[in-house]
Design a protein around this motif. Structure first.
Motif, short mmCIF file in Angstrom:
data_model
loop_
_atom_site.label_atom_id
_atom_site.label_comp_id
_atom_site.label_asym_id
_atom_site.label_seq_id
_atom_site.Cartn_x
_atom_site.Cartn_y
_atom_site.Cartn_z
N VAL A 284 0.62 -0.94 -0.51
CA VAL A 284 0.08 0.07 0.13
C VAL A 284 0.84 0.86 -0.37
O VAL A 284 0.65 2.21 -0.75
N GLU A 285 1.98 1.41 1.04
CA GLU A 285 3.15 2.52 0.59
C GLU A 285 3.20 2.46 -0.80
O GLU A 285 3.87 4.12 -0.92
N ASP A 286 3.18 1.38 -1.65
CA ASP A 286 3.91 2.09 -2.92
C ASP A 286 2.26 2.72 -4.06
O ASP A 286 2.37 3.40 -5.25
N ILE A 287 1.51 2.09 -3.55
CA ILE A 287 0.15 2.02 -4.43
C ILE A 287 -0.79 3.64 -4.33
O ILE A 287 -0.26 4.57 -5.26
N LEU B 169 -10.30 -0.13 0.30
CA LEU B 169 -10.79 -1.39 1.13
C LEU B 169 -10.21 -1.74 1.79
O LEU B 169 -8.79 -2.18 1.97
N ILE B 170 -10.10 -1.63 3.90
CA ILE B 170 -8.93 -3.00 4.52
C ILE B 170 -10.51 -3.48 5.42
O ILE B 170 -11.01 -3.15 4.98
N LEU B 171 -9.44 -4.64 4.57
CA LEU B 171 -10.31 -6.32 5.61
C LEU B 171 -9.45 -6.97 6.48
O LEU B 171 -8.76 -6.67 6.25
N VAL C 56 -6.73 -4.08 1.30
CA VAL C 56 -5.67 -3.94 1.98
C VAL C 56 -6.46 -5.48 3.06
O VAL C 56 -7.16 -4.96 4.27
N ILE C 57 -5.26 -6.42 3.35
CA ILE C 57 -5.87 -7.47 4.32
C ILE C 57 -4.40 -7.28 5.37
O ILE C 57 -3.16 -7.33 4.34
#
Length: 252
Positions: free
Chosen positions: A84-87, A101-103, A128-129
């Motif tokens: 996620v730090e890259d996206i 969205l974080i699951l 994100v999981i």
């Protein structure tokens, strides 16, 4: 050795070869106190590739397969994982409004697949999981998602609370879905950079992630049944976000 039906590989050398061949490792289980030169080789490769093993008793490995697993079972995935730090920086650089969205520890494969199908349909930039405690991303998940898992970015993270902190520092609001919330989903602004958190089917969102989130939000419940299936609830929340975004775009 591999088992196509269950999407896993077992045995020290086959797992080493799979990692070196670039296979995506969803989860890897290693027998407690495993020793030996080949395991030492595997351990070094895991560290090099930043793959965190789950150390378990041999009885758990035996539940996966009764064949000679040599103390290691790895679940593989056809879906690549991202950071996620890259996206997030990339999304801002492209002029997009991040929508994530974080699951939090969803364990049901079909719920996970259905949610990812909805997420892809509404244009979620990334799901994100956690590295541990999440549903496996296997053939059942891909089937339930109707193939959407191939088209939405999946990020794995060792600590979701740290992800929430990172998103907030990046200017992204984090909304946590909770039945105990006072604010309805219609009372928050989904048109700005934001992330939605959905929790475990039984226990909901962890206290740590709830504490770090900006807002707790809920759906209105008018009937006697006081909760919705997490996939249904997630769909309702994400489509409220879509409605807001479309309304704002139309200038209404």
């Amino acid at each position: 050795m591999t088992d196509k039906k269950d999407d896993f590989i077992f045995g020290l050398r086959p797992v080493i070869e799979a990692i070196e061949a670039g296979k995506t490792i969803d989860k890897i289980f290693v027998q407690n106190a495993l020793q030996g030169p080949i395991y030492a080789e595997l351990k070094a490769i895991l560290a090099k590739n930043k793959i965190r093993p789950n150390y378990v008793p041999v009885e758990k490995l035996n539940r996966f397969t009764r064949k000679n697993h040599q103390g290691v079972v790895a679940f593989i995935s056809d879906v690549p994982f991202h950071k996620v730090e890259d996206i997030v920086p990339q999304l801002f650089e492209e002029g997009k409004t991040p929508f994530l969205l974080i699951l939090d520890r969803l364990t049901d494969v079909r719920n996970f697949g259905a949610i990812c199908r909805t997420a892809e349909c509404v244009g979620i930039d990334a799901v994100v999981i956690p590295e541990k405690g999440a549903a496996p991303i296997n053939s059942d998940a891909i089937k339930t998602s109707a193939g959407a898992l191939y088209n939405v970015k999946i990020c794995k993270a060792p600590n979701l609370a740290h992800v929430v902190d990172f998103l907030q520092q990046s200017g992204i609001s984090v909304f946590a879905a909770s039945e105990k919330a006072e604010k309805l989903i219609y009372d928050v602004d989904f048109t700005e950079p934001c992330a939605v958190v959905m929790g475990n089917e039984e226990t909901g969102i962890s206290k740590e992630v709830l504490h770090h989130s900006d807002e707790k939000i809920k759906l209105p419940i008018e009937g006697k049944t006081q909760s919705l299936n997490v996939s249904v609830a997630c769909g309702a929340i994400l489509y409220e976000a879509v409605r807001q975004k479309m309304t704002a775009k139309a200038g209404l």
